[in-house]
Structure formats: C-alpha cells, structure tokens
Scaffold this active site. Structure first.
Site, mmCIF file in Angstrom:
data_model
loop_
_atom_site.group_PDB
_atom_site.id
_atom_site.type_symbol
_atom_site.label_atom_id
_atom_site.label_comp_id
_atom_site.label_asym_id
_atom_site.label_seq_id
_atom_site.Cartn_x
_atom_site.Cartn_y
_atom_site.Cartn_z
ATOM 1 N N ARG A 52 17.100 -63.802 56.147
ATOM 2 C CA ARG A 52 18.180 -63.542 55.189
ATOM 3 C C ARG A 52 19.078 -64.765 55.018
ATOM 4 O O ARG A 52 19.541 -65.066 53.928
ATOM 5 C CB ARG A 52 19.013 -62.344 55.647
ATOM 6 N N ARG A 84 21.204 -50.781 61.675
ATOM 7 C CA ARG A 84 20.315 -51.029 60.534
ATOM 8 C C ARG A 84 18.981 -51.615 60.984
ATOM 9 O O ARG A 84 18.960 -52.520 61.820
ATOM 10 C CB ARG A 84 20.995 -51.994 59.558
ATOM 11 N N ARG A 140 23.338 -62.137 44.009
ATOM 12 C CA ARG A 140 22.753 -62.898 45.103
ATOM 13 C C ARG A 140 21.835 -64.000 44.590
ATOM 14 O O ARG A 140 21.274 -64.737 45.378
ATOM 15 C CB ARG A 140 21.912 -61.951 45.952
ATOM 16 N N ARG A 163 25.966 -55.483 65.015
ATOM 17 C CA ARG A 163 26.592 -54.601 64.012
ATOM 18 C C ARG A 163 26.127 -53.152 64.176
ATOM 19 O O ARG A 163 24.942 -52.889 64.382
ATOM 20 C CB ARG A 163 26.232 -55.091 62.604
HETATM 21 P P1 ADP Z 1 24.228 -58.081 54.508
HETATM 22 O O1 ADP Z 1 25.247 -57.066 54.897
HETATM 23 O O2 ADP Z 1 23.433 -58.575 55.657
HETATM 24 O O3 ADP Z 1 24.782 -59.201 53.666
HETATM 25 P P2 ADP Z 1 23.248 -56.225 52.459
HETATM 26 O O4 ADP Z 1 23.576 -54.876 53.017
HETATM 27 O O5 ADP Z 1 24.127 -56.761 51.386
HETATM 28 O O6 ADP Z 1 23.130 -57.298 53.657
HETATM 29 O O7 ADP Z 1 21.752 -56.249 51.924
HETATM 30 C C1 ADP Z 1 20.683 -55.798 52.713
HETATM 31 C C2 ADP Z 1 19.371 -56.097 52.005
HETATM 32 O O8 ADP Z 1 19.330 -55.405 50.740
HETATM 33 C C3 ADP Z 1 19.136 -57.569 51.637
HETATM 34 O O9 ADP Z 1 18.570 -58.327 52.693
HETATM 35 C C4 ADP Z 1 18.162 -57.420 50.447
HETATM 36 O O10 ADP Z 1 16.855 -57.116 50.888
HETATM 37 C C5 ADP Z 1 18.706 -56.179 49.734
HETATM 38 N N1 ADP Z 1 19.715 -56.531 48.710
HETATM 39 C C6 ADP Z 1 21.024 -56.165 48.702
HETATM 40 N N2 ADP Z 1 21.647 -56.657 47.625
HETATM 41 C C7 ADP Z 1 20.720 -57.356 46.929
HETATM 42 C C8 ADP Z 1 20.758 -58.129 45.739
HETATM 43 N N3 ADP Z 1 21.892 -58.289 45.031
HETATM 44 N N4 ADP Z 1 19.599 -58.718 45.323
HETATM 45 C C9 ADP Z 1 18.459 -58.578 46.008
HETATM 46 N N5 ADP Z 1 18.351 -57.895 47.152
HETATM 47 C C10 ADP Z 1 19.477 -57.271 47.617
HETATM 48 P P1 ADP Z 2 28.625 -58.439 55.743
HETATM 49 O O1 ADP Z 2 28.971 -57.232 54.899
HETATM 50 O O2 ADP Z 2 29.198 -59.710 55.171
HETATM 51 O O3 ADP Z 2 27.165 -58.560 56.027
HETATM 52 P P2 ADP Z 2 29.989 -56.983 57.903
HETATM 53 O O4 ADP Z 2 31.329 -56.694 57.318
HETATM 54 O O5 ADP Z 2 29.030 -55.868 57.971
HETATM 55 O O6 ADP Z 2 29.344 -58.276 57.161
HETATM 56 O O7 ADP Z 2 30.233 -57.608 59.362
HETATM 57 C C1 ADP Z 2 29.137 -57.984 60.215
HETATM 58 C C2 ADP Z 2 29.481 -57.691 61.672
HETATM 59 O O8 ADP Z 2 30.515 -58.580 62.104
HETATM 60 C C3 ADP Z 2 30.009 -56.287 61.923
HETATM 61 O O9 ADP Z 2 29.516 -55.811 63.155
HETATM 62 C C4 ADP Z 2 31.529 -56.449 61.966
HETATM 63 O O10 ADP Z 2 32.142 -55.493 62.833
HETATM 64 C C5 ADP Z 2 31.682 -57.866 62.521
HETATM 65 N N1 ADP Z 2 32.844 -58.562 61.935
HETATM 66 C C6 ADP Z 2 33.262 -58.539 60.635
HETATM 67 N N2 ADP Z 2 34.358 -59.323 60.462
HETATM 68 C C7 ADP Z 2 34.617 -59.871 61.683
HETATM 69 C C8 ADP Z 2 35.625 -60.794 62.178
HETATM 70 N N3 ADP Z 2 36.552 -61.294 61.353
HETATM 71 N N4 ADP Z 2 35.571 -61.125 63.489
HETATM 72 C C9 ADP Z 2 34.616 -60.629 64.317
HETATM 73 N N5 ADP Z 2 33.650 -59.758 63.917
HETATM 74 C C10 ADP Z 2 33.650 -59.380 62.623
#
Ligand code: ADP
Ligand code: ADP
Length: 215
Positions: free
Chosen positions: A170, A159, A94, A133
């Site tokens: 974010r 979450r 990241r 989500r």
């Molecule tokens: P999202 O699904 O919204 O992309 P993640 O589940 O990947 O979010 O991450 C949730 C949180 O965990 C981030 O906002 C950050 O605080 C922390 N985090 C996850 N991966 C990393 C990383 N590679 N470096 C720093 N913080 C991280």
């Molecule tokens: P990320 O891991 O990149 O943070 P997620 O896979 O958790 O994203 O997806 C974020 C939200 O968007 C979830 O609630 C998921 O069900 C929804 N979502 C994911 N892909 C799609 C899509 N192609 N169209 C509509 N909604 C989606």
C-alpha cells in the site's frame, strides 16, 4: 480566524497517517459527512455483494480497486442530501484520474473544493501504526494496541489488510499513484499540510486551524 470555514474537503496522506482517526474526531466541529472509500468498500465486502468480493481480493493484496468503481461510488455518495453542504473525503482520490473525475463531477454541479489537507507521516512509523490498528466492532472507533489501547471489554476487529506485507504494498502504491495528486492540488492553492506524527489532540487542533475552523 477570519477565513470562511472550509466545507468541501479532502484528507490525504499515507496509510496510517491518521485520516480516519481525525475525520471521526472532527465530525462535531465540521458538521459534514465523513466519506471513506475504504469503509464503503469494507461494507460492500461484509454484505457479500459482487463488487465487495472483487474489491476484497484486491484490498487484501494491498492493490487499488479500479478507478471507475470508486469514482462511481463517490460521485453517487456526494450527490446525496447530507453531502449538499459539504463533505470530508478520506481515502479518495488516490490517483490522478480519480482527482480529475471528482473535479469534473463538482464542476458539473457548480461546486468546487475548499481545501485538501495532507496529513504527513514517515514510512518508518506507518508499519507499526497499521499492524497495531484495531476498530471497535460496534462503533467503528479506531484504536491502537500501543498508542490508544481499547478499554477492557470492548470488542475490536483487526482489518485483514492490516498486515506488514499488505502495508508495504500500500505504501508503494501511495508513493507511485497517490503522492502525484499533491502537486496537482498545491498548484491550485488548495493544499494545507499537517504533521501526522504529533499527538492526536495536537493534530486535530492544527487541522481545525488550517481549515479556518474554531477548536
Ligand atoms: P488506509 O486506512 O490504510 O489508508 P483505506 O481504508 O483507505 O486504507 O483503504 C483500504 C483499501 O481499499 C485500499 O488499500 C484499496 O485497496 C481500497 N481503496 C480505498 N479507497 C480507494 C480508492 N480511492 N481507490 C482505489 N482503491 C481504494
Ligand atoms: P488512516 O485512516 O490514515 O489509514 P488511522 O486513522 O486509521 O489512519 O490510524 C492508523 C493507526 O494509527 C490507528 O491504530 C490509530 O489509532 C493510530 N493513530 C492515528 N493517529 C495517531 C497519532 N497522532 N499518534 C499515534 N497513533 C495514531
């Protein structure tokens, strides 16, 4: 498809782009472990470890966890036996230092990345995706209250960092710290791009196509 199937992969994209959703859908086809730093940090948090507590506060504010913490976590995880033949990294790297540390660790092991897939999504759709989500409390399967509603009777969790306020933070972090790693991979010919606004099935098909895997 003539190119060999990519096995050491990174999924990158803004929060809510669909990285976790796609990684879980593609497990069967790609047959490499899905390594999500967000999931690992949430597990540490649920266990109440010291690292989990510190990370939790940062996560709820939409801040990043320090590089050295996540780097150590990932370097250890990718050296485990199930990751010997490949991995799908989700949410890591990241930052530029994280990307460089991953390269160093792979080089030391005589390995290299095969592809970095950018799942693109506009800021405009992100907030709606993130605030809606939900995840299955038992299996972790990802749902959305509008776009992919959980079936009746399935217990879901929301979450604590999936609030409108934390998402804005974010996104800001994504543009400032994560987006700069995209040219770093593009210049090495590793970057593949997929439109994350398409329907999930379409995104999966396109992902498999750019990875040289069969649908
Ligand atoms: P999202 O699904 O919204 O992309 P993640 O589940 O990947 O979010 O991450 C949730 C949180 O965990 C981030 O906002 C950050 O605080 C922390 N985090 C996850 N991966 C990393 C990383 N590679 N470096 C720093 N913080 C991280
Ligand atoms: P990320 O891991 O990149 O943070 P997620 O896979 O958790 O994203 O997806 C974020 C939200 O968007 C979830 O609630 C998921 O069900 C929804 N979502 C994911 N892909 C799609 C899509 N192609 N169209 C509509 N909604 C989606």
């Amino acid at each position: 498809m003539t190119s060999a199937q990519a096995k050491r992969l990174i999924l990158v994209g803004p929060p809510g782009a669909g990285k976790g959703t796609q990684a879980k859908r593609l497990l069967d086809q790609l047959r490499v472990p899905h390594i999500s730093t967000g999931d690992m940090l949430r597990e540490a948090r649920a266990k109440g470890t010291e690292l989990g507590k510190k990370a939790g506060e940062l996560m709820d504010r939409g801040e990043l966890v320090p590089d050295e913490v996540v780097i150590a976590m990932v370097v250890e995880r990718i050296s485990e036996p199930d990751a010997k033949t490949g991995f799908m990294l989700d949410g890591f790297p990241r930052t530029r230092p994280q990307a460089e540390a991953l390269d160093t660790a792979l080089e030391k092991a005589g390995l290299a990345l095969d592809a970095v897939v950018l799942i693109k999504a506009d800021d405009a759709v992100i907030e709606r995706r993130i605030t809606g989500r939900r995840a299955d409390a038992k299996t972790g399967r990802i749902y959305h209250v509008e776009f992919d509603p959980p079936p009746p009777g399935v217990e879901v969790t929301h979450r604590s960092d999936d609030t409108a306020e934390a998402v804005r933070k974010r996104l800001d972090k994504y543009h400032r710290e994560t987006a700069p790693i995209i040219p770093y991979y593009r210049s090495r010919g590793l970057l593949r791009e997929v439109d994350g606004l398409a329907a999930p099935d379409e995104v999966s098909a396109r992902l498999l196509e750019v990875l040289g895997a069969k649908a």
